[in-house]
Each structure stands twice: as C-alpha cells, then as structure tokens.
Design a protein around this motif. Structure first.
Motif, PDB file in Angstrom:
ATOM      1  N   GLU A 242      19.465  19.902   0.768  1.00 54.86           N
ATOM      2  CA  GLU A 242      18.294  19.551   1.690  1.00 54.86           C
ATOM      3  C   GLU A 242      16.967  19.348   0.791  1.00 54.86           C
ATOM      4  N   LYS A 243      16.909  20.286  -0.077  1.00 50.66           N
ATOM      5  CA  LYS A 243      15.669  20.142  -1.011  1.00 50.66           C
ATOM      6  C   LYS A 243      15.780  18.745  -1.735  1.00 50.66           C
ATOM      7  N   PHE A 246      14.853  16.128   0.737  1.00 55.78           N
ATOM      8  CA  PHE A 246      13.181  16.206   1.398  1.00 55.78           C
ATOM      9  C   PHE A 246      12.378  15.674   0.206  1.00 55.78           C
ATOM     10  N   ASP A 304      19.190  21.473  12.856  1.00 50.71           N
ATOM     11  CA  ASP A 304      18.409  22.435  12.335  1.00 50.71           C
ATOM     12  C   ASP A 304      17.746  21.556  11.120  1.00 50.71           C
ATOM     13  N   VAL A 305      18.456  20.797  10.668  1.00 48.90           N
ATOM     14  CA  VAL A 305      17.870  19.915   9.257  1.00 48.90           C
ATOM     15  C   VAL A 305      16.802  18.953   9.993  1.00 48.90           C
ATOM     16  N   ARG A 307      14.866  19.262  12.559  1.00 53.29           N
ATOM     17  CA  ARG A 307      13.686  20.069  12.904  1.00 53.29           C
ATOM     18  C   ARG A 307      12.905  20.178  11.579  1.00 53.29           C
ATOM     19  N   ARG A 308      13.459  20.579  10.547  1.00 53.56           N
ATOM     20  CA  ARG A 308      12.727  20.901   9.402  1.00 53.56           C
ATOM     21  C   ARG A 308      12.252  19.663   8.831  1.00 53.56           C
ATOM     22  N   ALA A 311       9.254  18.537  10.720  1.00 48.45           N
ATOM     23  CA  ALA A 311       8.037  19.435  10.286  1.00 48.45           C
ATOM     24  C   ALA A 311       7.427  18.820   8.841  1.00 48.45           C
ATOM     25  N   MET A 312       8.447  18.363   7.928  1.00 53.44           N
ATOM     26  CA  MET A 312       7.989  17.931   6.791  1.00 53.44           C
ATOM     27  C   MET A 312       7.053  16.546   6.940  1.00 53.44           C
ATOM     28  N   SER A 315       3.614  16.939   8.294  1.00 57.40           N
ATOM     29  CA  SER A 315       2.857  17.805   7.536  1.00 57.40           C
ATOM     30  C   SER A 315       1.681  16.803   6.716  1.00 57.40           C
ATOM     31  N   ASN A 344      10.542  18.002  19.000  1.00 57.98           N
ATOM     32  CA  ASN A 344      10.464  18.346  17.769  1.00 57.98           C
ATOM     33  C   ASN A 344      11.520  17.925  16.653  1.00 57.98           C
ATOM     34  N   GLU A 345      12.227  16.812  17.132  1.00 55.27           N
ATOM     35  CA  GLU A 345      13.317  16.393  16.214  1.00 55.27           C
ATOM     36  C   GLU A 345      12.685  14.582  15.915  1.00 55.27           C
TER      37      GLU A 345
END
Ligand code: NOJ
Length: 610
Positions: A242-243, A246, A304-305, A307-308, A311-312, A315, A344-345
């Motif tokens: 994931e890191k 992203f 879950d992925v 949603r993160r 958020a990214m 930003s 939020n997705e």
C-alpha cells in the motif's frame, strides 16, 4: 472483447454478432434544431462551487491509437498535446489516458514495470509534464490510469519477489506452495497445471484464460495472477505494498494530474483461505471451467484501502478525483464504493449498469437511470457507454439495424449519456461513430486473449483502432507506412474533418448536447424524474428546473416505428404549460410545442417546459 464478460457477465458473443463494415451516411436526413457550438463557456455562476468532476465530461484516450506525432505508427503523448484544441472545442473537461508507463506491453500498458516514468514509445516524463501544462491552458485536466491490482512480471518488485522466498519483497505478491498433485479433491483442471508434483492451490481461473496460478521453480511456489501470467497480483495484505502504491500515486499527484482511473480496483484482495470458487457451468473461450468470483472480487477488505486512498487524494488541492473501474452486480454494491452516505471512498465509481445494458429496452434504462438517481446516497453517478475493453456502443446498440437507424441510435446513446445528472465518460471516436473493427484473421490479432481465445474470443483490437481525423493517409493518425492496428476502411468518409463540416453529423450532435449541458443549470443539477413509466417504446424523463431555469424534457423513441406520446410532467411536480424544442434530430419535431409528440423512428427530442 467484452470485459464485463471476463468479469463473469454476459459474453461478448451473447451481446452481438460482430460488426459489419460501415459507410458513413454523410447526407443523412437528420436535422438539428439548436445551433450553439460547444465552446468552453463558463458554467453558470451558482454552480461553480461544485467540484469540477461533478459536471464533467471525461474523455478516455487509448494513447496507442489517438495521434502519432513521430511517425512510428503508434500514438504518443505529444500526439495528444497536438490535439488539445480539438478536445477543447469538443467541450471536454478531462482526459483519462490509458496506461502510458514503462511496460513490456503484454496487455498494452496494463502490465506496468515502472510506475514513475513514461514508456519511451509514448514519450518522456517531460512530454507528460508538457501535456499536463498545455492541458491546463485548454481547460483539459489529465487523469491517469492507475493499475494497482497487479504489476508486470518485469517490474523490479516482482523480479525481487520471485528471486527467493527470503527476499524482503517476496511477500509483496500472492504466493502459495500449491497442493500435492496426487492429493484428495484435486480437479482435472488443477492437474493441467502440475509442476514438480504440485498443482495450484485451488480452481481459480485467470480472466484471460488458464489457471490463475503460475509456478516459479526458483521459489518452488505458485503466484496468483487475475489477468495474464505476466501480470502478477500484488499482495494488498502487506502494508508495504500500500505504501509503495500510494507513493506512486503521489508521484503523479505532485505533478498535477487531476486524479486516477483505478483499474480492476475491486479485485485487490483474495480470500485468505484460498477457497475453491463454485463452478457456474460450461467453459470459457479458452476452454476452462466457468467459475464464480466470490473469493477473488469485491472482498470487503478493499474498502479500508479505498478510504485511506481517498484521504490521501483529498490532502491535495484542486479536487483530485478517484474513478473506479467498477463492474458490479447492482446499485447497492455500487453505493458501497462511494462509502454510501459517508461519501468517503471513490467520488466516481463507474456505473456499468446503465451503459452496458446492451439492449435497446426503455424499461431497463428507466430503471437503471432511476436507480443511479435515487439509490446512491446522494453521491454523483458516472455513466459510461464505451471503453477500450468492449465492443463500441455503436455496434452493441446498433447491431442488426440499418445505417440510418444506427446513426439515430448513436444519438439516443449520446443523449442518455449527456442529459441526465450523471458525470459523463466517453471514449475517443464515439463522438464520430467509430465502428468496432475486429480482425477477421487470427494472424492479424494483437490482443493476446484474441489469439488464445480465437475464434470464440477475438480480443479487443476492434475497439482500439486509430482515431479517424481526416481523409488523408492513415486518417491523419500517423504518417507511418503501417500503423499498429489498421485504420478502418471507412475513414475516407467517417472522420472528424468530414463531420465537422456537416451540421447534421453525430459529431455536431455531441457538440450541441455538450454545450447545452454546460450552459444550462437545469442540465447540470436538475433532478432526473422518469415519465410515462409503463411505455415500452419510448424512454422519457424530465430534469427539474434549477435556479429559475425551466425544466428540461427528454423523449427517446427506441423503436423503428413512429410513437405518439403525451408527456405528463405534472406527475413529477412540474406545472408549466409552454413547451419548446431545444434539440432534436427529427425535422418534424423542430417546432414541437406541445406535450403530445409523435416521435419518428429512433428519434431524440429535448425540450423545455415553462
Ligand atoms: C481492465 C482494463 O481496462 C483492461 O484493459 C486490462 O486488460 C485489465 N483491467 C487488466 O489490467
């Protein structure tokens, strides 16, 4: 090819018998009442507060096929930059470019070997930066395709991963020891893929044929690949993946891309127990058993992925957008991809229910457009009728009809795409009525699934042929002696130049619809309410008036016979009496001013009521 079929939806062969050659009827009898052009007039002031993607028209570009700038027979980024004036004049807000990253091109770019660069055949990073900058000047944003389910087997991550079980990247992909070939419950299908006495751990079938597991002798294990074996699936249960993913997205967000189209995003996760898929009967084009996808597609962990990821993206300034390639079974499943009422997705998971009904059935469209309007928790629908994986809508909806009817049906499709509240996604060439040109000989096929699946599955070359710009060599696409896919024979008459000059062309129909949509607050935000709901011949709906602007009525005759209808907008709470025509392809309806209309065969009519 028809990607929904790969995703276990009706097969391409069920959808249509493949395309016949088409000659553009330049002197059609269509007449268009409205004559505005699709300039980029600013959207009405009250609507500028909404994020740009909410009212956008997004245009998918298959970069190999759009414009070749260096004469090698293949499209490239500088070619896209050269065509920005055209894209702007069409009135589009953003382009989505199919993958242009370095890649061995097994799946024409959907096998990425480096997420942070440009494949030399498409240009350089500097070319991409120039395209983004020039796009900005043309009000055309750039959206990239982000392939996160898998990489190329030539990506350094996979090379490391496959080098040994102790390599730190080994767990970046989905590995398994498999089963003893003589063990209990091993199927004949699994036995076909035996290596060194071991067989794949289960019956999972690759969407592109064969077992979804590939043996690597160096590690004595199988790896999972949803698509070609050269596209190993990343292991999204490993946070390092994931890191890294992203980070790759940030690389491009930092360079000003407007967002991403997320390839195959529902398939990021697989069942950790690797359970056998239930068999669904019969075999696919490659002769493998058909199986369900309950253990490999749309697993809850993916949210879950997402949603993160959202958020990214949030930003960053400028409303960066996340678009999903979301072939899903129903509207409730689609709503989850928005995050439902939490929003939020993804901002725009694609609604494939509307554009891929593949049947000219008013009841189906009525229900599905209405679902998109009412059952996604106030989120923004995204409609799409065409892409690089499916037979073009020209053929899917026009097959079996006369050329003139096909022209009219293409206008109906464009009208549905551009007159509801949904964000619209179109595909290069749809605006001029490009036809699916599937190879007729297996030796001409470029798409690997068309080779392994021939003749049942002829691949996706047909919907990826070069853009037809004019009647010069290679339709103005390239100066090369040969192009990567042949230019269809009909380019002499079916091209942007010819259609620009013809006020009644499909291209001008699109331009007028786009301009109308851009400049009319009702078209942008008015609620869509279905009318005449038991009519099986005509689809009609009203867009409720917004900010003092009148309501808009749409009526589409889906049949080859004239249909007389009486629209009753009162049923939708709209009380005006004065009716006027805004746009129609039926000369007899140009002056229509009554709620009772006789629509000629396959006619489209758009009007106002005050
Ligand atoms: C969906 C893409 O649209 C298609 O072209 C590709 O082959 C698969 N995902 C695999 O990336």
């Amino acid at each position: 090819m028809n990607l929904p079929s790969l995703l276990r939806r009706p097969s391409r062969t069920q959808l249509l018998a493949l395309t016949a050659a088409f000659v553009f009827a330049a002197s059609s009898s269509f007449s268009i009442a409205q004559t505005t052009t699709a300039t980029k007039a600013p959207v009405a002031a009250t609507h500028t507060a909404a994020p740009w993607w909410k009212h956008a028209l997004i245009y998918e570009i298959y970069p190999r096929s759009f414009q070749d700038s260096n004469g090698d027979g293949m499209g490239d980024l500088n070619g896209i930059t050269q065509r920005l004036d055209y894209l702007q004049s069409l009135g589009i807000d953003a382009i989505w470019i199919a993958p242009m990253y370095p890649s061995p091109q097994v799946d024409f770019g959907y096998d990425i070997s480096d997420y942070e660069n440009v494949d030399p055949q498409y240009g350089t990073l500097a070319d991409m930066e120039r395209l983004i900058a020039q796009g900005k000047k043309h009000n055309v944003r750039v959206i990239l395709d982000m392939v996160l389910n898998h990489t190329s087997d030539k990506h350094q991550w996979f090379i490391d991963s496959a080098s040994s079980r102790t390599n730190p990247k080994h767990d970046w992909y989905v590995w398994n020891d498999g089963l003893p070939a003589d063990g209990p419950n091993v199927t004949a299908f699994q036995k076909r893929f035996e290596h060194e006495g071991r067989v794949p751990p289960n019956n999972w079938v690759s969407l592109f044929g064969g077992s979804a597991w590939e043996w690597v002798p160096a590690v004595h294990q199988f790896y999972y690949h949803e698509f070609y074996k050269q596209q190993p699936d990343l292991n999204w249960r490993n946070p390092a993946v994931e890191k890294a993913a992203f980070d790759a997205m940030r690389f491009w967000l930092d360079r000003g891309v407007a967002g991403f189209r997320l390839d195959a995003i529902p398939t990021l996760f697989e069942d950790p127990q690797l359970r056998n898929e239930p068999e669904t009967g019969g075999t696919n084009a490659q002769g493998d058993p058909n199986v369900s996808d309950i253990y490999t597609n749309n697993l809850p962990e993916v949210h879950d992925v997402i949603r993160r990821m959202r958020a990214m993206a949030d930003s960053y300034p400028g409303n960066r957008v996340l678009i999903g390639e979301t072939y899903l079974p129903n509207i409730a499943a689609l709503d989850k991809w928005y995050g439902g009422a939490k929003h939020n997705e993804l901002q725009l998971p694609m609604d494939m229910q509307v554009g891929f009904t593949n049947k000219l059935d008013p009841a189906l469209f009525r229900q599905r457009i209405n679902d998109a309007e009412t059952k996604i928790s106030g989120n923004q629908p995204l409609f799409v009728f065409d892409n690089h994986d499916n037979v073009r809508s020209w053929d899917r909806y026009g097959d079996g009809h006369t050329q003139q009817e096909k022209q009219s049906i293409a206008r109906i499709v464009a009208t549905m795409l551009l007159t509801t509240r949904a964000t619209a996604l179109t595909y290069y060439g749809a605006e001029i009525g490009m036809v699916t040109s599937t190879p007729t000989r297996v030796e001409d096929v470029k798409d690997p699934i068309g080779i392994t699946g021939w003749p049942k599955e002829k691949g996706r070359d047909g919907e990826r042929t070069p853009m037809q710009w004019d009647d010069s060599l290679n339709a103005g696409f390239s100066t090369a002696a040969t192009t990567w896919l042949p230019v269809p024979d009909n380019y002499k008459t079916l091209n942007v130049k010819a259609e620009s000059a013809d006020p009644d062309s499909l291209l001008n129909w699109h331009k007028k619809l786009i301009a109308m949509r851009r400049n009319n607050p009702t078209m942008l935000d008015g609620q869509t309410i279905m009318l005449d709901e038991s009519n099986n011949a005509v689809l009609s709906y009203v867009r409720k008036g917004v900010a003092g602007h009148p309501a808009v009525l749409v009526a589409l005759n889906f049949t080859a016979t004239p249909q007389t209808i009486t629209l009753d907008p009162k049923s939708a709470g709209i009380t005006g009496k004065s009716v006027g025509t805004i746009l129609t392809d039926a000369p007899s309806l140009k002056q229509a001013s009554s709620l009772t209309l006789t629509l000629p065969p396959f006619a489209s009519w758009i009007g106002t009521i005050n």
